[in-house]
Design a protein around this motif. Structure first.
Motif, PDB file in Angstrom:
ATOM      1  N   LEU A  24       0.930  -1.204  -0.086  1.00  0.00           N
ATOM      2  CA  LEU A  24       0.045   0.007   0.090  1.00  0.00           C
ATOM      3  C   LEU A  24       0.712   1.398   0.239  1.00  0.00           C
ATOM      4  CD1 LEU A  24      -3.177  -0.896   2.288  1.00  0.00           C
ATOM      5  CD2 LEU A  24      -2.856  -0.845  -0.128  1.00  0.00           C
ATOM      6  N   ARG A  25       2.185   1.193   0.253  1.00  0.00           N
ATOM      7  CA  ARG A  25       3.136   2.065   0.182  1.00  0.00           C
ATOM      8  C   ARG A  25       3.030   2.706  -1.390  1.00  0.00           C
ATOM      9  NH1 ARG A  25       8.392   0.475   2.160  1.00  0.00           N
ATOM     10  NH2 ARG A  25       9.087   2.450   1.313  1.00  0.00           N
ATOM     11  N   GLY A  26       2.754   1.984  -2.097  1.00  0.00           N
ATOM     12  CA  GLY A  26       2.803   2.189  -3.515  1.00  0.00           C
ATOM     13  C   GLY A  26       1.684   2.888  -4.049  1.00  0.00           C
ATOM     14  N   GLY A  27       0.409   3.014  -3.093  1.00  0.00           N
ATOM     15  CA  GLY A  27      -0.913   3.822  -3.640  1.00  0.00           C
ATOM     16  C   GLY A  27      -1.624   2.896  -3.242  1.00  0.00           C
ATOM     17  N   ARG A  66     -16.314  -1.831  -5.824  1.00  0.00           N
ATOM     18  CA  ARG A  66     -14.965  -2.243  -5.082  1.00  0.00           C
ATOM     19  C   ARG A  66     -14.534  -1.386  -3.954  1.00  0.00           C
ATOM     20  NH1 ARG A  66     -10.096  -1.989  -9.357  1.00  0.00           N
ATOM     21  NH2 ARG A  66     -10.531   0.038  -8.983  1.00  0.00           N
ATOM     22  N   ASN A  67     -13.649  -1.949  -3.153  1.00  0.00           N
ATOM     23  CA  ASN A  67     -13.241  -1.190  -2.007  1.00  0.00           C
ATOM     24  C   ASN A  67     -11.836  -0.847  -2.310  1.00  0.00           C
ATOM     25  OD1 ASN A  67     -15.518  -0.571  -0.134  1.00  0.00           O
ATOM     26  ND2 ASN A  67     -15.422  -2.738   0.296  1.00  0.00           N
ATOM     27  N   LEU A  68     -11.343   0.421  -2.023  1.00  0.00           N
ATOM     28  CA  LEU A  68      -9.894   0.795  -2.247  1.00  0.00           C
ATOM     29  C   LEU A  68      -9.336   1.045  -1.136  1.00  0.00           C
ATOM     30  CD1 LEU A  68      -9.269   3.251  -5.433  1.00  0.00           C
ATOM     31  CD2 LEU A  68      -8.911   0.626  -5.159  1.00  0.00           C
ATOM     32  N   TYR A  69      -8.282   0.140  -0.826  1.00  0.00           N
ATOM     33  CA  TYR A  69      -7.681   0.351   0.390  1.00  0.00           C
ATOM     34  C   TYR A  69      -6.285   1.166   0.336  1.00  0.00           C
ATOM     35  CZ  TYR A  69     -10.848  -3.026   2.609  1.00  0.00           C
ATOM     36  OH  TYR A  69     -11.797  -3.242   3.161  1.00  0.00           O
ATOM     37  N   ALA A  70      -6.241   2.011   1.434  1.00  0.00           N
ATOM     38  CA  ALA A  70      -4.889   2.892   1.131  1.00  0.00           C
ATOM     39  C   ALA A  70      -4.160   3.022   2.607  1.00  0.00           C
ATOM     40  CB  ALA A  70      -5.165   4.287   0.769  1.00  0.00           C
ATOM     41  N   LEU A  71      -2.904   3.479   2.867  1.00  0.00           N
ATOM     42  CA  LEU A  71      -2.574   3.688   4.174  1.00  0.00           C
ATOM     43  C   LEU A  71      -3.259   4.868   4.937  1.00  0.00           C
ATOM     44  CD1 LEU A  71       1.415   3.151   3.516  1.00  0.00           C
ATOM     45  CD2 LEU A  71      -0.198   1.643   4.644  1.00  0.00           C
TER      46      LEU A  71
END
Length: 103
Positions: A24-27, A66-71
């Motif tokens: 997730l560091r990549g986006g 969809r669910n987008l996950y991020a830091l």
């Protein structure tokens, strides 16, 4: 240790969860994209994401189906503060030791 720091460190204690954080560091990523990057399936990734989200380390937003996950922007702040406090205590103890041995 605060409950937040405890929860975050517990969540990061699992190698798969650490891998998710690294990816997730990549986006932001969807669950399926995360599963493709990891050695576990989508159901396991979803369970790990719930733990990470509960610890305040990731967040999600729905985009269509969809669910987008991020830091989470401030997710690791509590861990950083805890680590700094540990380091400060260690450095102070070392400085005291050096001062005592020089006297």
């Amino acid at each position: 240790m605060s409950n937040q720091a405890h929860d975050a460190l517990d969540a990061l204690g699992d190698p798969t969860r650490r891998q998710i954080v690294e990816v997730l560091r990549g986006g932001p990523r969807a669950v399926g994209a995360l599963a493709e990057a990891l050695p576990v399936g989508r159901p396991a990734v979803s369970k790990h994401l719930k733990v990470l989200e509960g610890a305040g380390l990731v967040e999600h937003r729905p985009i269509g189906t969809r669910n987008l996950y991020a830091l989470a922007p401030d997710g690791l702040d509590v861990v950083q503060r805890w680590l700094v406090a540990q380091w400060d205590t260690t450095l102070a103890a070392f400085a005291d030791h050096v001062e005592r041995t020089q006297q």
